[in-house]
Design a protein around this motif. Sequence first.
Motif, PDB file in Angstrom:
ATOM      1  N   GLU A 165      -5.391  -1.565   0.851  1.00  0.00           N
ATOM      2  CA  GLU A 165      -4.012  -1.531   1.369  1.00  0.00           C
ATOM      3  C   GLU A 165      -3.950  -1.880   2.858  1.00  0.00           C
ATOM      4  O   GLU A 165      -3.307  -1.216   3.661  1.00  0.00           O
ATOM      5  CB  GLU A 165      -3.372  -0.160   1.130  1.00  0.00           C
ATOM      6  CG  GLU A 165      -3.237   0.189  -0.346  1.00  0.00           C
ATOM      7  CD  GLU A 165      -2.482   1.484  -0.578  1.00  0.00           C
ATOM      8  OE1 GLU A 165      -2.589   2.400   0.268  1.00  0.00           O
ATOM      9  OE2 GLU A 165      -1.761   1.567  -1.588  1.00  0.00           O
ATOM     10  N   LYS A 168      -0.341  -2.475   4.209  1.00  0.00           N
ATOM     11  CA  LYS A 168       0.416  -1.232   4.388  1.00  0.00           C
ATOM     12  C   LYS A 168       0.002  -0.550   5.683  1.00  0.00           C
ATOM     13  O   LYS A 168       0.849  -0.092   6.474  1.00  0.00           O
ATOM     14  CB  LYS A 168       0.182  -0.306   3.201  1.00  0.00           C
ATOM     15  CG  LYS A 168       0.942   1.011   3.286  1.00  0.00           C
ATOM     16  CD  LYS A 168       0.678   1.875   2.057  1.00  0.00           C
ATOM     17  CE  LYS A 168       1.420   3.203   2.153  1.00  0.00           C
ATOM     18  NZ  LYS A 168       1.159   4.063   0.967  1.00  0.00           N
ATOM     19  N   ASN A 169      -1.305  -0.477   5.928  1.00  0.00           N
ATOM     20  CA  ASN A 169      -1.802   0.127   7.170  1.00  0.00           C
ATOM     21  C   ASN A 169      -1.379  -0.688   8.389  1.00  0.00           C
ATOM     22  O   ASN A 169      -1.020  -0.129   9.431  1.00  0.00           O
ATOM     23  CB  ASN A 169      -3.330   0.241   7.127  1.00  0.00           C
ATOM     24  CG  ASN A 169      -3.803   1.217   6.071  1.00  0.00           C
ATOM     25  OD1 ASN A 169      -3.118   2.187   5.756  1.00  0.00           O
ATOM     26  ND2 ASN A 169      -4.964   0.972   5.494  1.00  0.00           N
ATOM     27  N   THR A 171       1.292  -2.490   8.727  1.00  0.00           N
ATOM     28  CA  THR A 171       2.719  -2.282   8.971  1.00  0.00           C
ATOM     29  C   THR A 171       2.950  -1.020   9.802  1.00  0.00           C
ATOM     30  O   THR A 171       3.695  -1.017  10.787  1.00  0.00           O
ATOM     31  CB  THR A 171       3.484  -2.176   7.638  1.00  0.00           C
ATOM     32  OG1 THR A 171       3.349  -3.410   6.924  1.00  0.00           O
ATOM     33  CG2 THR A 171       4.955  -1.894   7.876  1.00  0.00           C
ATOM     34  N   THR A 172       2.278   0.049   9.406  1.00  0.00           N
ATOM     35  CA  THR A 172       2.407   1.320  10.136  1.00  0.00           C
ATOM     36  C   THR A 172       1.876   1.194  11.561  1.00  0.00           C
ATOM     37  O   THR A 172       2.496   1.666  12.521  1.00  0.00           O
ATOM     38  CB  THR A 172       1.658   2.443   9.400  1.00  0.00           C
ATOM     39  OG1 THR A 172       2.176   2.557   8.068  1.00  0.00           O
ATOM     40  CG2 THR A 172       1.818   3.765  10.113  1.00  0.00           C
ATOM     41  N   VAL A 196       6.511  -3.992   2.995  1.00  0.00           N
ATOM     42  CA  VAL A 196       5.122  -4.466   2.889  1.00  0.00           C
ATOM     43  C   VAL A 196       5.038  -5.574   1.852  1.00  0.00           C
ATOM     44  O   VAL A 196       5.435  -5.398   0.696  1.00  0.00           O
ATOM     45  CB  VAL A 196       4.186  -3.301   2.490  1.00  0.00           C
ATOM     46  CG1 VAL A 196       2.751  -3.801   2.378  1.00  0.00           C
ATOM     47  CG2 VAL A 196       4.284  -2.168   3.496  1.00  0.00           C
TER      48      VAL A 196
END
Length: 200
Positions: A165, A168-169, A171-172, A196
């Motif tokens: 992922e 996803k990471n 994006t954060t 995402v």
Amino acid sequence: MKTFFRWLSVFLLAAAAAAGGWFYHGRMQSAQTEVLSREGVLTQIRQLNRLESTAFYIDTIIRTEKKGDWRKLWQDAQSGLFIVRGKVLAGIDLDKLTADNVNIIDGKAIISLPEVEILSVDLEEIEVYDIRTGHLNLLPMDKTVFKTVQEQARKQVLASACKAEILKNATTQAQGKLEDLFRLTQTPVSVYPAAVPVCK
């Protein structure tokens, strides 16, 4: 007379201090106005060029096999075992950030981020663990095998990063890094990441 000059000196010092304070206040207001414009916000962000928010490292094993020709008594058959260290970078290409992504509302910057993406897939090291050519290992290794190893390794490294992922990471992390950037400049900001995307 001395008293007069003493009071005159105090008056001049007070006037200088007031003028300095007015100048400083004016500069601060001017700077704040510049920061809280769309162009000012974009300039600050684009100084980063690319926002590389997540790096993924992995060691993977690649096996290759090539069947031999019976006319060569299968001595040209080849097999190899390679250990590859790869790196995947994910983040935001800030050239895709436009004025449409920035709004100023009540003195606060509202930033809508573009989607994160895979910025690069690199193979940092390829170690040959074992190579065999035919049963007697008489013929040299076909150099095109290394091209096959590189292609398979990139696919495998990227697939592992997607499974972990990475987008996803990223994006954060991108959201947090931009918030930290503007926190240092004491600029009120809200950062909203895009959904995402599919990792591939």
